[in-house]
Design a protein around this motif. Structure first.
Motif, PDB file in Angstrom:
ATOM      1  N   THR A 115       3.307   2.506 -10.038  1.00 23.36           N
ATOM      2  CA  THR A 115       2.735   1.366  -9.330  1.00 23.36           C
ATOM      3  C   THR A 115       3.127   1.380  -7.857  1.00 23.36           C
ATOM      4  N   MET A 116       4.385   1.692  -7.571  1.00 28.52           N
ATOM      5  CA  MET A 116       4.838   1.705  -6.186  1.00 28.52           C
ATOM      6  C   MET A 116       4.195   2.861  -5.406  1.00 28.52           C
ATOM      7  N   LEU A 117       3.979   3.982  -6.060  1.00 25.68           N
ATOM      8  CA  LEU A 117       3.288   5.091  -5.399  1.00 25.68           C
ATOM      9  C   LEU A 117       1.850   4.722  -5.059  1.00 25.68           C
ATOM     10  N   ALA A 118       1.222   3.931  -5.914  1.00 25.88           N
ATOM     11  CA  ALA A 118      -0.147   3.477  -5.634  1.00 25.88           C
ATOM     12  C   ALA A 118      -0.163   2.566  -4.405  1.00 25.88           C
ATOM     13  N   LEU A 119       0.828   1.670  -4.303  1.00 25.76           N
ATOM     14  CA  LEU A 119       0.907   0.818  -3.126  1.00 25.76           C
ATOM     15  C   LEU A 119       1.164   1.650  -1.867  1.00 25.76           C
ATOM     16  N   ALA A 120       1.996   2.669  -2.003  1.00 24.84           N
ATOM     17  CA  ALA A 120       2.246   3.563  -0.872  1.00 24.84           C
ATOM     18  C   ALA A 120       0.963   4.262  -0.432  1.00 24.84           C
ATOM     19  N   GLN A 121       0.162   4.680  -1.400  1.00 27.37           N
ATOM     20  CA  GLN A 121      -1.101   5.341  -1.077  1.00 27.37           C
ATOM     21  C   GLN A 121      -2.065   4.390  -0.381  1.00 27.37           C
ATOM     22  N   ALA A 122      -2.053   3.120  -0.767  1.00 20.87           N
ATOM     23  CA  ALA A 122      -2.924   2.140  -0.114  1.00 20.87           C
ATOM     24  C   ALA A 122      -2.630   2.057   1.376  1.00 20.87           C
ATOM     25  N   VAL A 123      -1.337   2.097   1.728  1.00 17.53           N
ATOM     26  CA  VAL A 123      -0.949   2.056   3.142  1.00 17.53           C
ATOM     27  C   VAL A 123      -1.245   3.390   3.822  1.00 17.53           C
ATOM     28  N   LYS A 124      -0.890   4.473   3.166  1.00 19.97           N
ATOM     29  CA  LYS A 124      -1.081   5.797   3.757  1.00 19.97           C
ATOM     30  C   LYS A 124      -2.549   6.078   4.057  1.00 19.97           C
ATOM     31  N   SER A 125      -3.435   5.572   3.223  1.00 22.85           N
ATOM     32  CA  SER A 125      -4.872   5.793   3.403  1.00 22.85           C
ATOM     33  C   SER A 125      -5.474   4.893   4.471  1.00 22.85           C
ATOM     34  N   GLY A 126      -4.694   3.954   4.996  1.00 22.34           N
ATOM     35  CA  GLY A 126      -5.195   3.041   6.014  1.00 22.34           C
ATOM     36  C   GLY A 126      -5.953   1.854   5.464  1.00 22.34           C
ATOM     37  N   LYS A 127      -5.886   1.647   4.146  1.00 18.59           N
ATOM     38  CA  LYS A 127      -6.636   0.547   3.531  1.00 18.59           C
ATOM     39  C   LYS A 127      -5.819  -0.737   3.409  1.00 18.59           C
ATOM     40  N   ALA A 128      -4.540  -0.671   3.735  1.00 13.85           N
ATOM     41  CA  ALA A 128      -3.673  -1.853   3.772  1.00 13.85           C
ATOM     42  C   ALA A 128      -2.610  -1.625   4.834  1.00 13.85           C
ATOM     43  N   LEU A 129      -2.272  -2.681   5.582  1.00 16.76           N
ATOM     44  CA  LEU A 129      -1.218  -2.563   6.593  1.00 16.76           C
ATOM     45  C   LEU A 129       0.163  -2.795   6.005  1.00 16.76           C
ATOM     46  N   TYR A 130       0.256  -3.750   5.070  1.00 12.42           N
ATOM     47  CA  TYR A 130       1.508  -4.085   4.398  1.00 12.42           C
ATOM     48  C   TYR A 130       1.231  -4.219   2.907  1.00 12.42           C
ATOM     49  N   VAL A 131       2.296  -4.207   2.116  1.00 11.69           N
ATOM     50  CA  VAL A 131       2.143  -4.451   0.687  1.00 11.69           C
ATOM     51  C   VAL A 131       3.042  -5.605   0.260  1.00 11.69           C
ATOM     52  N   GLY A 132       2.658  -6.209  -0.872  1.00  9.89           N
ATOM     53  CA  GLY A 132       3.426  -7.301  -1.440  1.00  9.89           C
ATOM     54  C   GLY A 132       3.469  -7.194  -2.946  1.00  9.89           C
ATOM     55  N   LEU A 133       4.338  -7.982  -3.554  1.00  7.90           N
ATOM     56  CA  LEU A 133       4.455  -8.056  -5.004  1.00  7.90           C
ATOM     57  C   LEU A 133       4.279  -9.507  -5.417  1.00  7.90           C
ATOM     58  N   SER A 134       3.574  -9.719  -6.514  1.00  6.28           N
ATOM     59  CA  SER A 134       3.291 -11.068  -6.965  1.00  6.28           C
ATOM     60  C   SER A 134       3.742 -11.242  -8.409  1.00  6.28           C
ATOM     61  N   ASN A 135       4.355 -12.377  -8.687  1.00  6.77           N
ATOM     62  CA  ASN A 135       4.787 -12.724 -10.050  1.00  6.77           C
ATOM     63  C   ASN A 135       5.850 -11.775 -10.603  1.00  6.77           C
ATOM     64  N   TYR A 136       6.663 -11.226  -9.739  1.00  5.76           N
ATOM     65  CA  TYR A 136       7.792 -10.391 -10.164  1.00  5.76           C
ATOM     66  C   TYR A 136       9.021 -11.275 -10.364  1.00  5.76           C
ATOM     67  N   ASP A 137       9.990 -10.764 -11.139  1.00  7.32           N
ATOM     68  CA  ASP A 137      11.284 -11.434 -11.239  1.00  7.32           C
ATOM     69  C   ASP A 137      12.291 -10.711 -10.343  1.00  7.32           C
ATOM     70  N   GLY A 138      13.499 -11.276 -10.249  1.00  2.81           N
ATOM     71  CA  GLY A 138      14.503 -10.735  -9.342  1.00  2.81           C
ATOM     72  C   GLY A 138      14.894  -9.292  -9.612  1.00  2.81           C
ATOM     73  N   PRO A 139      15.296  -8.945 -10.848  1.00  3.77           N
ATOM     74  CA  PRO A 139      15.712  -7.564 -11.115  1.00  3.77           C
ATOM     75  C   PRO A 139      14.615  -6.536 -10.853  1.00  3.77           C
ATOM     76  N   THR A 140      13.370  -6.850 -11.241  1.00  2.55           N
ATOM     77  CA  THR A 140      12.273  -5.902 -11.015  1.00  2.55           C
ATOM     78  C   THR A 140      11.972  -5.787  -9.531  1.00  2.55           C
ATOM     79  N   LEU A 141      12.074  -6.895  -8.815  1.00  2.00           N
ATOM     80  CA  LEU A 141      11.888  -6.865  -7.368  1.00  2.00           C
ATOM     81  C   LEU A 141      12.903  -5.936  -6.715  1.00  2.00           C
ATOM     82  N   GLN A 142      14.144  -5.986  -7.141  1.00  2.00           N
ATOM     83  CA  GLN A 142      15.163  -5.138  -6.535  1.00  2.00           C
ATOM     84  C   GLN A 142      14.884  -3.660  -6.789  1.00  2.00           C
ATOM     85  N   ARG A 143      14.473  -3.316  -7.993  1.00  2.00           N
ATOM     86  CA  ARG A 143      14.144  -1.918  -8.301  1.00  2.00           C
ATOM     87  C   ARG A 143      12.928  -1.462  -7.509  1.00  2.00           C
ATOM     88  N   ALA A 144      11.916  -2.336  -7.416  1.00  2.00           N
ATOM     89  CA  ALA A 144      10.711  -1.992  -6.663  1.00  2.00           C
ATOM     90  C   ALA A 144      11.031  -1.792  -5.188  1.00  2.00           C
TER      91      ALA A 144
END
Length: 333
Positions: free
Chosen positions: A148-177
């Motif tokens: 999932t994180m590699l997909a978000l990285a690709q979105a930025v690398k391709s120029g289709k997003a300037l920044y990325v965010g995470l929605s509905n995550y909890d604390g531990p998963t947020l830290q790993r991400a």
């Protein structure tokens, strides 16, 4: 032709998004409701114009906002193309993917296939080359977090997003991400979560403390608990209310007698302090140091103006904050 109010930036407060250079308005506008196929296009235009004329520069969407899924992006894309294209560089436009969007096994959750395909579809509906923020909409226990994180990285690398965010995550998963995205040099700057007086999940699942520790932004949705934290339901359920005509996200069973009693006490407290229940609820969120922006929704332009008025209200005192928690202690979750 629409011309934006030249004084639009004077009454809005802007806050830095975590440890990044991006500034967001204290109040952002969400298109979760009121931008579907069953809504009047002229009213949608007036909502967007009113928000922007009062300094709201951030408009939040997702691939599945409607109904039907995709309708909100289509309608906003029309408004953007027809009326706001000259202001594109003054707008922050976000969208998300991660919930079921189309038939078959590839239309939801967090796979590389699903996220990147959905982003392409969103850009087509929005008539844009890129969005400012692209979110993964929810945690996916069946897809490796690395994918999932590699997909978000690709979105930025391709120029289709300037920044990325995470929605509905909890604390531990947020830290790993965050660790993964930092290693990938991805500009991950913001989290989006439900947070209001009645729903304190982010305080209990580690998200709120993790946002602070990791220096990430936090934008909150459902600040008024789908209308529960307004005067809408104090005397029962109106026939034209959201519960009455669209119970997908709020239904009568959720408005228990204990909850209604607590809301009525909050309303009494707000009135005694010369403000409305909605204003008190929004001010409570805006005072949280972890909160970058609060997403508001509206069906009428006047509601947007009323919500913006909360910025001029004095902060709640420690005594008032304690009183709010005392009232809500029996029902809070």
């Amino acid at each position: 032709m629409y011309q934006a109010d030249p004084n639009r930036y004077q009454e809005m407060e802007y806050r830095r998004t975590g440890h990044s250079g991006l500034m967001l308005p204290a109040l952002s506008f969400g298109l979760w409701h009121n931008f579907g196929e069953n809504n009047k296009f002229n009213n949608m235009q007036q909502l967007i114009f009113t928000a922007f004329d009062h300094g709201i520069t951030h408009f939040d969407l997702a691939n599945n906002y409607g109904p039907t899924p995709g309708a909100a992006e289509i309608n906003f894309g029309k408004i953007l193309h027809q009326d706001l294209k000259d202001y594109r560089d003054q707008l922050i436009i976000s969208t998300k993917a991660g919930y079921e969007m189309w038939d078959g096994p590839y239309g939801n959750w967090g796979s590389r296939k699903s996220l990147l395909s959905s982003l392409d579809q969103s850009l087509n509906r929005l008539q844009l080359d890129y969005v400012d923020i692209f979110y993964h909409h929810r945690m996916d226990p069946e897809t490796p977090l690395e994918e999932t994180m590699l997909a978000l990285a690709q979105a930025v690398k391709s120029g289709k997003a300037l920044y990325v965010g995470l929605s509905n995550y909890d604390g531990p998963t947020l830290q790993r991400a965050t660790e993964l995205l930092d290693d990938l040099k991805v500009p991950f700057i913001i989290n989006q979560n439900r947070y209001n007086l009645l729903d304190r999940t982010v305080e209990k699942n580690g998200l709120l403390s993790s946002v602070d520790d990791l220096q990430k932004g936090l934008i909150t949705f459902s600040p008024l608990a789908q209308g529960q934290l307004t005067n809408r339901y104090l005397d029962g359920i109106p026939a034209d209310s959201r519960i009455g005509h669209d119970p997908r996200f709020l239904n009568a069973k959720m408005l228990t007698s204990d909850k209604l009693a607590a809301i009525q006490k909050l309303n009494t407290m707000a009135v005694e302090h010369g403000i409305t229940l909605a204003e008190m609820s929004l001010k409570w969120l805006l005072q949280k140091p972890e909160v970058t922006s609060v997403l508001i929704g509206s069906s009428k332009p006047d509601q947007i103006i009323d919500n913006i008025g909360v910025l001029a209200i004095a902060d709640l005192t420690p005594v008032e904050l304690a009183e709010i928690d005392h009232i809500l202690a029996p029902i809070i979750k």
